[in-house]
Design a protein around this motif. Sequence first.
Motif, mmCIF file in Angstrom:
data_model
loop_
_atom_site.group_PDB
_atom_site.id
_atom_site.type_symbol
_atom_site.label_atom_id
_atom_site.label_comp_id
_atom_site.label_asym_id
_atom_site.label_seq_id
_atom_site.Cartn_x
_atom_site.Cartn_y
_atom_site.Cartn_z
ATOM 1 N N GLN A 1 4.165 4.923 10.082
ATOM 2 C CA GLN A 1 3.154 5.984 10.004
ATOM 3 C C GLN A 1 2.045 5.601 9.021
ATOM 4 O O GLN A 1 0.871 5.828 9.295
ATOM 5 C CB GLN A 1 3.804 7.309 9.580
ATOM 6 C CG GLN A 1 2.838 8.464 9.512
ATOM 7 C CD GLN A 1 2.213 8.802 10.850
ATOM 8 O OE1 GLN A 1 2.870 8.711 11.886
ATOM 9 N NE2 GLN A 1 0.945 9.176 10.844
ATOM 10 N N ALA A 2 2.415 5.014 7.894
ATOM 11 C CA ALA A 2 1.413 4.567 6.917
ATOM 12 C C ALA A 2 0.510 3.506 7.522
ATOM 13 O O ALA A 2 -0.707 3.506 7.291
ATOM 14 C CB ALA A 2 2.098 4.034 5.667
ATOM 15 N N ALA A 3 1.082 2.616 8.310
ATOM 16 C CA ALA A 3 0.269 1.593 8.978
ATOM 17 C C ALA A 3 -0.696 2.237 9.969
ATOM 18 O O ALA A 3 -1.861 1.845 10.051
ATOM 19 C CB ALA A 3 1.173 0.589 9.685
ATOM 20 N N ALA A 4 -0.217 3.231 10.698
ATOM 21 C CA ALA A 4 -1.087 3.932 11.659
ATOM 22 C C ALA A 4 -2.232 4.638 10.933
ATOM 23 O O ALA A 4 -3.380 4.587 11.378
ATOM 24 C CB ALA A 4 -0.265 4.925 12.472
ATOM 25 N N GLU A 5 -1.906 5.280 9.814
ATOM 26 C CA GLU A 5 -2.946 5.970 9.040
ATOM 27 C C GLU A 5 -3.952 5.001 8.431
ATOM 28 O O GLU A 5 -5.087 5.370 8.153
ATOM 29 C CB GLU A 5 -2.293 6.823 7.953
ATOM 30 C CG GLU A 5 -1.552 8.017 8.524
ATOM 31 C CD GLU A 5 -0.725 8.769 7.493
ATOM 32 O OE1 GLU A 5 -0.732 8.373 6.297
ATOM 33 O OE2 GLU A 5 -0.050 9.734 7.885
ATOM 34 N N GLU B 1 0.799 -1.227 0.000
ATOM 35 C CA GLU B 1 0.000 0.000 0.000
ATOM 36 C C GLU B 1 0.831 1.276 0.000
ATOM 37 O O GLU B 1 0.275 2.363 -0.088
ATOM 38 C CB GLU B 1 -0.917 0.008 1.233
ATOM 39 C CG GLU B 1 -1.809 -1.207 1.355
ATOM 40 C CD GLU B 1 -2.777 -1.339 0.193
ATOM 41 O OE1 GLU B 1 -3.308 -0.305 -0.262
ATOM 42 O OE2 GLU B 1 -2.990 -2.478 -0.256
ATOM 43 N N VAL B 2 2.145 1.146 0.115
ATOM 44 C CA VAL B 2 2.997 2.327 0.231
ATOM 45 C C VAL B 2 3.885 2.471 -1.002
ATOM 46 O O VAL B 2 4.065 1.533 -1.769
ATOM 47 C CB VAL B 2 3.871 2.270 1.506
ATOM 48 C CG1 VAL B 2 2.991 2.260 2.748
ATOM 49 C CG2 VAL B 2 4.790 1.060 1.484
ATOM 50 N N GLU B 3 4.425 3.679 -1.185
ATOM 51 C CA GLU B 3 5.350 3.935 -2.284
ATOM 52 C C GLU B 3 6.776 3.821 -1.778
ATOM 53 O O GLU B 3 7.085 4.220 -0.655
ATOM 54 C CB GLU B 3 5.115 5.336 -2.844
ATOM 55 C CG GLU B 3 3.792 5.473 -3.580
ATOM 56 C CD GLU B 3 3.636 6.832 -4.224
ATOM 57 O OE1 GLU B 3 4.661 7.452 -4.595
ATOM 58 O OE2 GLU B 3 2.498 7.272 -4.356
ATOM 59 N N TYR B 4 7.625 3.261 -2.615
ATOM 60 C CA TYR B 4 9.030 3.066 -2.274
ATOM 61 C C TYR B 4 9.882 4.019 -3.081
ATOM 62 O O TYR B 4 9.499 4.370 -4.188
ATOM 63 C CB TYR B 4 9.434 1.603 -2.551
ATOM 64 C CG TYR B 4 8.701 0.653 -1.646
ATOM 65 C CD1 TYR B 4 9.237 0.280 -0.426
ATOM 66 C CD2 TYR B 4 7.454 0.160 -1.990
ATOM 67 C CE1 TYR B 4 8.563 -0.581 0.426
ATOM 68 C CE2 TYR B 4 6.766 -0.698 -1.141
ATOM 69 C CZ TYR B 4 7.322 -1.064 0.052
ATOM 70 O OH TYR B 4 6.642 -1.901 0.895
#
Length: 98
Positions: free
Chosen positions: A31-35, A19-22
């Motif tokens: 932080q992405a996991a928290a969001e 789900e995240v950009e590398y």
Amino acid sequence: MARGVGERPERSPAAILSEVEYPISRDDLAQAAAEADAPAEVINFLRSLPERIYTSPNDVLRQFGEAGARFGLFSTHVRHRGDLGKEAFETRAPPTKT
């Protein structure tokens, strides 16, 4: 954390990796996991990864085994990569003659 049969995959730390950009830092990953409203144990697990920039999901996954051991998910007897082959080079006391 998702470890057993029947648990929802989105509760796994690996769920956020696609789900995240590398590239992404460890802190940005957490932080992405928290969001994404990931469970606290998933966020804390991601925070236990080495602090560095990750270039791909596989790059992050390589660290999961060692992070799992540090986080207390697996065996308490942990052999880190730095210890690989250590036994071959350690000097051992010669056998004593009786």
